[in-house]
Scaffold this motif. Structure first.
Motif, short mmCIF file in Angstrom:
data_model
loop_
_atom_site.label_atom_id
_atom_site.label_comp_id
_atom_site.label_asym_id
_atom_site.label_seq_id
_atom_site.Cartn_x
_atom_site.Cartn_y
_atom_site.Cartn_z
N TYR A 92 -5.04 -6.08 9.59
CA TYR A 92 -5.15 -5.72 8.18
C TYR A 92 -5.10 -4.21 8.03
O TYR A 92 -5.78 -3.48 8.77
N TYR A 93 -4.32 -3.76 7.05
CA TYR A 93 -4.09 -2.32 6.84
C TYR A 93 -4.46 -1.95 5.41
O TYR A 93 -4.04 -2.63 4.46
N CYS A 94 -5.21 -0.88 5.25
CA CYS A 94 -5.43 -0.39 3.90
C CYS A 94 -4.31 0.58 3.53
O CYS A 94 -3.69 1.20 4.41
N PHE A 95 -4.08 0.69 2.25
CA PHE A 95 -2.89 1.36 1.73
C PHE A 95 -3.24 2.13 0.47
O PHE A 95 -4.06 1.68 -0.33
N LEU A 96 -2.61 3.27 0.32
CA LEU A 96 -2.80 4.09 -0.86
C LEU A 96 -1.46 4.69 -1.27
O LEU A 96 -0.78 5.29 -0.43
N SER A 97 -1.11 4.50 -2.53
CA SER A 97 0.12 5.10 -3.05
C SER A 97 -0.26 6.11 -4.12
O SER A 97 -0.85 5.75 -5.15
N LEU A 98 0.09 7.36 -3.88
CA LEU A 98 -0.23 8.42 -4.83
C LEU A 98 0.89 8.61 -5.83
O LEU A 98 2.07 8.41 -5.50
N ARG A 99 0.53 9.04 -7.02
CA ARG A 99 1.56 9.32 -8.02
C ARG A 99 2.42 10.50 -7.55
O ARG A 99 3.64 10.50 -7.71
N ILE A 100 1.76 11.49 -6.98
CA ILE A 100 2.48 12.60 -6.36
C ILE A 100 1.94 12.77 -4.96
O ILE A 100 0.74 13.01 -4.77
N GLY A 101 2.78 12.60 -3.97
CA GLY A 101 2.31 12.79 -2.61
C GLY A 101 2.62 11.67 -1.66
O GLY A 101 2.38 11.79 -0.47
N ASP A 103 2.94 7.69 0.07
CA ASP A 103 2.15 6.54 0.50
C ASP A 103 1.42 6.84 1.79
O ASP A 103 1.94 7.54 2.67
N TYR A 104 0.25 6.24 1.92
CA TYR A 104 -0.56 6.43 3.12
C TYR A 104 -1.07 5.07 3.61
O TYR A 104 -1.41 4.19 2.80
N TRP A 105 -1.15 4.96 4.92
CA TRP A 105 -1.66 3.74 5.56
C TRP A 105 -2.82 4.10 6.47
O TRP A 105 -2.79 5.13 7.16
N GLY A 106 -3.81 3.22 6.51
CA GLY A 106 -4.85 3.35 7.49
C GLY A 106 -4.43 2.68 8.78
O GLY A 106 -3.40 2.00 8.85
N GLN A 107 -5.22 2.85 9.81
CA GLN A 107 -4.94 2.14 11.05
C GLN A 107 -5.31 0.67 10.84
O GLN A 107 -6.10 0.34 9.98
N GLY A 108 -4.74 -0.20 11.56
CA GLY A 108 -5.02 -1.62 11.39
C GLY A 108 -6.39 -1.99 11.90
O GLY A 108 -6.90 -1.38 12.85
#
Length: 115
Positions: A92-101, A103-108
């Motif tokens: 399972y991976y956490c994910f963050l998509s920024l409006r400017i900057g 996408d980012y993923w955490g480690q699984g």
């Protein structure tokens, strides 16, 4: 920006786990944050996300069993998983998509559900 996932483990079918993702750094305005999962040989699958408008969107496999939540003060996004099934076994991976900057993923973090 860094995402640190925790909370994976091994449980028997029917059990529960809670995953947590700590977001650090200056993120500004974001579009989506949440959780995806992946098993070997398969594409990464959306499990549950929260939009910037606080709308919760669940994948079909998660509906009725998983709950996503966000703690603004702690800058975390959690996934409560109940009634787990062997087919929920995945990284399972956490994910963050920024409006400017971007996408980012955490480690699984690995979740294993035994029958």
């Amino acid at each position: 920006v860094q995402l640190q996932a925790s909370g994976g483990g091994s449980v028997q079918a029917g059990g529960s786990l809670r995953l947590s993702c700590q977001v650090s750094g200056t993120i500004g305005t974001w579009n989506v944050m949440g959780w995806f999962r992946q098993t070997p040989g398969k594409q990464r699958e959306q499990v549950a996300v929260i939009t910037g408008g606080d709308r919760e969107i669940y994948g079909e496999s998660a509906k009725g069993r998983f709950t996503i939540s966000r703690d603004i003060a702690e800058n975390t996004v959690d996934l409560q998983m109940n009634s787990l099934k062997p087919e929920d076994t995945a990284d399972y991976y956490c994910f963050l998509s920024l409006r400017i900057g971007g996408d980012y993923w955490g480690q699984g973090t690995q979740v294993t559900v035994s029958s």
